[in-house]
Design a protein around this motif. Sequence first.
Motif, mmCIF file in Angstrom:
data_model
loop_
_atom_site.group_PDB
_atom_site.id
_atom_site.type_symbol
_atom_site.label_atom_id
_atom_site.label_comp_id
_atom_site.label_asym_id
_atom_site.label_seq_id
_atom_site.Cartn_x
_atom_site.Cartn_y
_atom_site.Cartn_z
ATOM 1 N N LYS A 429 -11.636 -6.216 6.478
ATOM 2 C CA LYS A 429 -11.890 -4.767 6.387
ATOM 3 C C LYS A 429 -12.329 -4.198 7.727
ATOM 4 N N GLN A 432 -9.308 -3.760 9.933
ATOM 5 C CA GLN A 432 -8.516 -2.609 9.513
ATOM 6 C C GLN A 432 -9.167 -1.303 9.961
ATOM 7 N N LYS A 463 -3.942 -2.075 2.208
ATOM 8 C CA LYS A 463 -4.333 -0.996 3.124
ATOM 9 C C LYS A 463 -4.077 -1.385 4.574
ATOM 10 N N ARG A 466 -0.364 -0.955 5.311
ATOM 11 C CA ARG A 466 0.028 0.443 5.490
ATOM 12 C C ARG A 466 -0.411 0.955 6.859
ATOM 13 N N THR A 467 -1.615 0.564 7.282
ATOM 14 C CA THR A 467 -2.091 0.981 8.608
ATOM 15 C C THR A 467 -1.210 0.389 9.695
ATOM 16 N N GLU A 495 1.213 1.517 -5.971
ATOM 17 C CA GLU A 495 0.299 1.905 -4.890
ATOM 18 C C GLU A 495 0.375 3.421 -4.686
#
Length: 664
Positions: A429, A432, A463, A466-467, A495
């Motif tokens: 996390k 990200q 996530k 996607r980033t 999603e």
Amino acid sequence: MVLPGLFKPKKTSEALPKKSSKSREHPSPSRRSVSKSPTKSLKESESRSQHRKISSRSSSRNVLNTDIHPLNLPPEERERKRSAMSAPTDPPTPMDVDHDGDASSASSSPPPTDPTSFSDANGSTNDAELEDPTSPVPPPHRFKPTTSPPAKPALDPEECKALGNKYYKNSDFVRAIAEYTKALSVEPQSVTYLSNRAAAFISANRFDEALADSKQAQDLEPRNAKVLHRLARIYVLLGRPSEALDVLDHIATFQTVALAERAVATEMQTHIKQAEEALRRGTTGSMIIHALDKVERALGSGVEKPRKWQLMRGEAYLKMGNVNSLGDAQGVAMSLLRKNSKDPEALVLRGRALYAQGENEKALQHFREALSCDPDYKDGVKYLRLVQKLERMKEEGNTAFKTGKYKQAVELYGQALAVDPNNKGINSKLHQNRAMASIKLKDFKSAISDCDRAIALDSTYVKARRTRARALGESGSWDEAVREFKAIAESNPSEPGIQKEVHNAELELKKSKRKDYYKLLGVEKDASENEIKKAYRKLAIVHHPDKNPDDESAAEKFKEIGEAYECLSDPEKRARYDSGEDLIDPSEMFSQGGGGFPMGGGMGGMGINPEMLFNMMGQGGGGMGGGGFSFSTAGGFGGPGGSGGSRGGRSRGAGGFPGGFSFG
């Protein structure tokens, strides 16, 4: 005539033997040859007769005394016995005896040489008894016992054992245990019965009770090899190989132990040490799980795994770090907490699993509870401080990002990553978050790198994927971005917003394939109008054909710069360019369901029926017959009548439609 021997038997019996003894010891020929008078001969004859009677009675008393206790004698005999024991033991003097004959011969007689031949009137057997003041040891009384002999036990332990053996051979272990227990109730210290019952307990999978019986049997017979071998086997079945090996070592002190008998315990001990060493070295959790699986296969049926093994398994699951293994770690912790809700090690294990899953608040609660149970538990203190520090730094990074301090956010996220490099969930996390801050700083390379690390730590982290796709597109690789978005949509169709991102990426891919006006002018997409104007003037001077007469490409370059400036200097054209409306296929303008007719600011988004539009254009002048119409705009299209304005045609200037369309 009164004989003295009848009234004083003691003195008479003592005197007579002396006389007789004297006559035996000192025979006198003269005395034997001298004839006695009739009267004296009569007296001597009566005296000898009386002596024989007294001797006979004394002999019978002597026999009686040897067999009968004095208390069992008749009263008169018991009285004589008492008198004899109380009489003086010194040799008699001439004054003790009443003489009725030759006093000189009686007094001169020596004492008898054979004391067993004479007895006093009270039943004394000899002078030695009279000289001993103590009473003889009394023989057992002759009486009929009043108590009955001990009763025979109701249970025969050997019969119980035999019956137990029969049940054991028939695999009826419960009844076998019951019979051995009956035998032990009669003989509780029997090693045989204890050993047999232990064997039945093992077969019934009651290993704790088997251990108790075997240890008791060992205490009774420490060198019984059969008992010790059974004890070692029980230790292995309970998962205690070190104790099993200790027992086998003890057997080896007095008996040879084969290697095969050590094999199971040795193998179990080896796998346990491998798991412990793997934990210390920080090896992957799968190695530890593999070793523990092998160890647990040697446990007895239904035996609970030792607590130490369960904690090691939980640690291994934490090291693996994926979603499933973290759930397994929580399962191990909950199993231990169901038995003891105040187990500090189990509480810390569950807290660490929650921390790895990103649930830091719950993790902190478990660490605090563990310390309330054991304030000195080092692991509880360690992880409480670690999570508190990491949570604080992560929140500081998030605050900096929200306030637009992206560079500071990148630094704070980097510091947080150094707090606990082993926590895959939290670190994925943090990577990200730092990638999003890098995108804001237009550091797309760093953003892509952080996303790759986040996905490596947690392959299910959507996530981060996607980033990464956004970073790829912003860096100019929209074709890769489209592929990434489509892959995410296929694997995670539910999603939120993923379909919209796929559409936007495809549009950006189309835009990337046309002329990039911003790139031609060398400005950013968010450049202001003045920045665009300055860039255009600067490049126009450089690439003006008059200044580059010999450069054929200069004219083309100058033309592209002018085209870019014309589009970007007009707010409406720039908006259409940025949104990609100019790239939409004309067939898409009249999509089913009133898809709209995007024509710039005025008619953009309006649903116009083509039939209505042509009807409006054909009013008057015979409608649309033979005339036609045309749009005289760049990239427009003409009607059949061309731009000459045939009969019945109409035309409007550029100001007619807001979108800059004109009719020729």
